[in-house]
Design a protein around this motif. Structure first.
Motif, short mmCIF file in Angstrom:
data_model
loop_
_atom_site.label_atom_id
_atom_site.label_comp_id
_atom_site.label_asym_id
_atom_site.label_seq_id
_atom_site.Cartn_x
_atom_site.Cartn_y
_atom_site.Cartn_z
N SER A 31 0.86 -1.19 0.00
CA SER A 31 0.00 0.00 0.00
C SER A 31 0.89 1.23 0.00
O SER A 31 2.03 1.18 0.45
N TYR A 34 1.62 7.22 1.66
CA TYR A 34 1.94 8.64 1.56
C TYR A 34 1.08 9.31 0.49
O TYR A 34 1.00 8.83 -0.65
N LEU A 196 7.40 -5.04 21.58
CA LEU A 196 6.40 -4.09 21.12
C LEU A 196 5.09 -4.29 21.89
O LEU A 196 4.61 -5.41 22.01
N ARG A 198 1.34 -4.29 22.34
CA ARG A 198 0.19 -4.44 21.45
C ARG A 198 -1.06 -4.73 22.27
O ARG A 198 -1.00 -5.36 23.33
N ASP B 113 7.75 -6.33 1.49
CA ASP B 113 7.05 -5.15 0.98
C ASP B 113 8.00 -3.94 1.01
O ASP B 113 8.47 -3.54 2.08
N SER B 115 7.25 -0.91 0.19
CA SER B 115 6.53 0.37 0.18
C SER B 115 6.17 0.78 1.60
O SER B 115 5.36 1.67 1.82
N LEU B 116 6.78 0.13 2.58
CA LEU B 116 6.39 0.40 3.97
C LEU B 116 7.17 1.53 4.61
O LEU B 116 6.87 1.95 5.72
N ALA B 117 8.17 2.01 3.92
CA ALA B 117 8.96 3.11 4.48
C ALA B 117 9.33 4.06 3.34
O ALA B 117 9.23 3.70 2.16
N LYS B 118 9.71 5.27 3.73
CA LYS B 118 10.05 6.26 2.71
C LYS B 118 11.23 7.10 3.19
O LYS B 118 11.32 7.43 4.38
N HIS B 127 11.15 7.15 7.20
CA HIS B 127 9.94 7.03 8.02
C HIS B 127 9.31 5.68 7.69
O HIS B 127 8.97 5.42 6.55
N SER B 128 9.19 4.83 8.70
CA SER B 128 8.65 3.48 8.46
C SER B 128 7.30 3.33 9.16
O SER B 128 7.09 3.84 10.26
N PHE B 129 6.40 2.61 8.49
CA PHE B 129 5.09 2.34 9.08
C PHE B 129 5.03 0.98 9.75
O PHE B 129 4.00 0.60 10.29
N HIS B 131 5.23 -1.65 12.51
CA HIS B 131 5.06 -1.59 13.98
C HIS B 131 4.72 -0.19 14.44
O HIS B 131 5.31 0.34 15.38
N GLY B 132 3.79 0.47 13.78
CA GLY B 132 3.48 1.86 14.11
C GLY B 132 4.45 2.74 13.36
O GLY B 132 5.18 2.28 12.49
N ARG B 133 4.46 4.02 13.68
CA ARG B 133 5.34 4.94 12.94
C ARG B 133 6.69 5.04 13.63
O ARG B 133 6.75 5.13 14.85
#
Lengths: 239, 648
Positions: A31, A34, A196, A198, B113, B115-118, B127-129, B131-133
């Motif tokens: 997905s 951004y 983590l 959760r 994947d 596309s999980l970070a930019k 910035h990774s998504f 485990h949360g941001r």
């Protein structure tokens, strides 16, 4: 009937829905989290049924956020670096909480009919709320001719008609802590060994500017999807 | 309507929640440690296979996990660019700007994947998504040296060895010996044997002192737990170890770290620096001293600026912006030899006001000339390192006399505070305030070249306290506006210089100082002493001639020493004495020293041979003397006749 408002976000540069495809025999999900350019529009719905229909009709380049823009009912979205005049960045400064929010339940082993009762164990007051529960957009995606894996599933639980929008962030944090008190908390270990915290819900989704992906996914060749399930609860606490 | 306010947590529930999380983490801890250890080992192997030194690889991976920083050798999996190292991204950030990638620590998350970070080039973050941001910061290397990391590893190994020797069945992974915490302590702490204290730099930019008994406890508290002593205690109790033996074991483990500090990090003198470009404070251990490197913190801007007051102050002090820019340029310039500024301003101009602004911002340190002299002599002074930490300007008020020590105030000064380390500190712009001229600096004969080359001057007039706006708003309100303005400008200029990087900032600062000196240098206002040498020599010569020929000269000593020999050659015998007498008779006390220093130049200018004093016959007797060159006192008039006398 109390109406609820949120924001429709339309990207002009990229799709915002999930994409599923088969890679080396496995279903792979991706997905784009951004959105840097596009438009926003405040949407108002009367009740969960109307919301459900609206979300069902989202296009692949559309997502929503639970807040509303404080710079106007509609307009353009730009990236933080852009100098485009009149456009706004999708940041907390520009988006205020509105009168709805979602609970995000990832990889849950609950059936859809168990979701609201379980949430009500943590906050009994939810029994009185207008609620729409939708399975996540990738629910029931499977290879053509095979059975879908329904062992776990994600849910978006929309709660509408919130009395104090500014209290939503605090409520989300306390709800997450209360999950632990009710036995719905755990520690998981990441691949790098980090511990983590959760719980039943994702505690990070109560922010007004954050993207909520509700549009149907784009499916690659050889994939099909079950019809997305939903449940609606009509609250009885109108004043 | 749904009322969220109905749900809240009591203090007891909050405590219960924290306790549940803590217990859950304790339960999961052994598994977490094992996974982490495996992860580090696996990543180290990967880096070693790509040619990275094993120690460096382990250091980078371990530090990275703790700090969320990613270092040069670590690999990133971009969607568009494939696998690249952090170093490659740092070398050309624009190429990777806004590109998506897999999570740096868990690249196989969600089936690879990407596309999980930019990556964002402007801040060098990912910035990774997952485990949360989470943000990861790209850096060339950790803020530690390979040496300290090696020391930390050795300390960790020693603790492990001690534990296994005393408790062979203990699972060391569960003791959680933290190389990162040890490394932080080793990197940021020094031992002073004279005072018997540890000095440790905190992340708040403060150098704390701890005595030896409480050293371990406090160092761990500040830098992170070195090992889980409670676990060791519980385990040892189960193994039936006596309480005394347990305490001895734990103390022994603690000593491994403290001994390392005492042996390797022992220094008795320090240097203090503020690194305008660093993000975290550090200590650099050098051969003979320790260099404490603080980070810069922006100046606090208090209150609002009143536009009317600001306009009024700029009318009163039109050079204020130039002044602020000069201070900041001097802060970034490597060579501060020309960062001297003299405020020659009439009484009530507002010197105290301006000094007050700098002082309130903690941006200046005020010293007397006596204190400066004492510092150069190495004597104890009532100033400490902390006084210099945020100081941009060294201020000398009531500037009355200039001594040679002033010239030595260039880039650093060493202070010896009572009962503390001797510390070398940096100094930047030097500001001198006076209401009257300083004779020892500016005399009738001019200004010594070495001061002209260093000093700029602001000559300003007007009475600040009589300005209408000042009176109407009151001194406090007026002060607050100027204070806010100066702080804002300081911060803005500093940010601009920081954005240029060190080399760019130094270049820009040097250029600014050159421009400033060309506008305000003392050479624009006063004559250089070197340019006056001919005039002084001429005057001296004429007085010698007068003394030698008229016999009427007031000063008999000089008459005795000036000899008009046969052939009308003019000689000066006992020239040093003659010059001293002459200077004393013609110049004030403050100028005499300066002119005495120029004696050799004047004698050379005076002498026919250009050599100054030399042994030669005067009236038939060999003497150390100067033969005054004819052209000073001999002229050919319009009719072609030789005229001897005084020519101005």
């Amino acid at each position: 009937m109390i109406s609820s408002s949120f924001t429709l976000l339309t990207s002009t540069t990229t799709d915002l829905n999930k994409k599923l495809s088969i890679v080396e025999g496995e279903i792979v999900k991706s997905s784009v989290a951004y959105m840097s350019k596009g438009t926003y529009e405040t949407i108002t719905v009367n009740g969960p049924e109307e919301l459900n229909v609206f979300l069902d009709n989202l296009k692949s380049n559309q997502a929503v956020s639970i807040g509303v823009c404080n710079k106007g009912a509609s307009g353009k979205i730009k990236s933080k670096k852009s100098k485009q005049k009149g456009a706004v960045c999708r940041t907390k400064d520009n988006f205020d909480p509105s009168n709805c929010f979602i609970f995000d339940l990832d990889d849950s082993d609950l059936g859809i009919d168990q979701v609201i009762p379980t949430l009500c164990e943590i906050d009994p007051n939810l029994k009185n709320a207008d609620i729409l529960v939708r399975v996540s957009s990738s629910y029931g995606v499977h290879k053509t001719g095979e059975q879908p894996n329904l062992d776990s599933c994600g849910y978006h639980v929309w709660v509408l008609g919130v009395k104090e929008p500014k209290d939503i962030a605090r409520y989300g944090k306390d709800f997450a802590k209360r999950c632990w008190l009710k036995g719905f908390g755990k520690i998981i270990i990441s691949a790098s060994g980090a511990m983590l915290e959760r719980q039943l819900i994702d505690a990070a989704v109560f922010s007004p500017e954050r993207l909520v992906f509700e549009a149907k996914p784009t499916l690659g060749d050889g994939l099909e999807q079950l019809e997305r399930l939903y449940i609606i609860q009509r609250g009885n606490c109108y004043v | 309507m749904f009322d969220t306010t109905q749900l809240s947590l009591s203090a007891d529930e909050e405590a219960k929640y924290l306790s549940l999380v803590r217990d859950a983490k304790l339960t999961m801890k052994p598994e977490s440690e094992n996974v982490k250890r495996d992860f580090i080992n696996k990543e180290v192997v990967k880096l070693v296979e790509s040619g990275v030194d094993k120690v460096v690889a382990r250091q980078q991976i371990t530090m990275s996990l703790e700090s969320s920083e990613l270092y040069s050798h670590q690999q990133l999996q971009f969607q568009e660019h494939g696998i690249v190292t952090v170093a490659e991204v740092l070398a050309d950030p624009a190429k990777f700007d806004n590109c998506t990638l897999a999570d740096p620590f868990e690249p196989d998350y969600r089936k690879d994947d990407k596309s999980l970070a930019k990556f964002f080039a402007d801040k060098l973050i990912i910035h990774s998504f997952v485990h949360g941001r989470k943000n990861y910061y790209l850096k060339g290397a950790p803020d530690v040296t390979a040496e300290t990391w090696q020391s930390a590893t050795q300390v960790s190994d020693s603790i492990e060895f001690m534990l296994l020797k005393a408790l062979p069945s203990i699972n060391v992974a569960e003791v959680s010996i933290s190389v990162v915490a040890i490394n932080k302590i080793v990197s940021l702490t020094l031992w002073d044997a004279n005072k018997g204290k540890f000095y440790s730099l905190s992340k708040e930019n403060v150098l704390n002192a701890y005595d030896k008994p409480s050293g371990f406890k406090l160092l761990s508290k500040v830098n992170g737990r070195v090992f889980d002593a409670e676990f060791v205690r519980e385990f040892a109790q189960k193994e039936d170890m006596t309480k005394a033996d347990i305490n001895t074991l734990i103390k022994g483990c603690e000593s491994q770290l403290l001994d390392c500090l005492v042996i390797h990090n022992q220094r008795s003198s320090i240097e203090m620096r503020v690194d305008m470009f660093a993000r975290v404070p550090r200590i650099e251990m050098q051969a003979d001293n320790a260099r404490i490197v603080y980070i810069h913190k922006p100046y606090l801007v208090k209150g609002d600026m009143n536009e009317e007051i600001l306009d009024d102050y700029k009318q009163h002090f039109p050079l204020v912006d130039d002044f602020i820019s000069f201070i900041i340029a001097s802060r970034f310039a490597r060579d501060r030899k020309r960062s001297f500024l003299w405020f020659l301003c009439e009484s009530d101009w507002g010197k105290g006001f301006l000094m007050g602004v700098l002082s309130e911002l903690n941006a200046s340190i005020e010293l007397s000339i006596k204190e400066v002299e004492k510092m150069f002599e190495g004597g104890p002074v009532g100033r400490s390192m902390a006084d210099f930490k945020n100081s941009l300007a060294l201020v000398i008020d009531e500037f009355k006399t200039v001594k040679s020590e002033v010239k030595q105030l260039q880039s650093t000064i060493t202070i010896s505070p009572k009962n503390q380390f001797s510390v070398s500190v940096e100094i930047f712009v030097k500001l001198f305030f006076s209401a009257e001229s300083v004779d020892s600096l500016v005399g009738d004969a001019g200004v010594e070249d070495q001061f002209v080359n260093r000093f700029s001057i602001f000559q300003l007039s007007g009475d600040l306290t009589k300005r209408g706006v000042y009176v109407r708003h009151g001194s406090a309100c007026y002060f607050d506006t100027v204070l806010a303005y100066v702080a804002t400008e300081f911060n803005s200029l500093i940010s601009q210089y920081q954005a240029l990087g060190q080399a760019g900032a130094e270049k820009k600062a040097e250029e600014y100082i050159n421009e400033f000196v060309s506008r305000h240098g003392m050479g624009n206002t006063f004559k250089r002493l070197s340019e006056s040498i001919d005039d002084i020599a001429l005057t001296f010569a004429s007085d010698i001639y007068e003394a030698a020929t008229s016999g009427l000269y007031d000063n008999n000593d000089l008459a005795d020493m000036a000899v008009l020999a046969p052939g009308d050659s003019l000689y000066l015998i006992k020239p040093a004495k003659a010059y001293e007498v002459w200077v004393k008779a013609n110049y004030g006390q403050s100028e005499r020293v300066m002119l005495q220093k120029k004696r050799k130049d004047i004698f050379e200018c005076l002498s026919a041979s250009g050599e100054g004093v030399k042994r030669q016959r005067v009236d038939g007797t060999p003497r150390d003397s100067i033969r005054v060159k004819d052209e000073i006192y001999v002229r050919i008039d319009s009719e072609g006749s030789v005229v001897r006398g005084v020519f101005g």
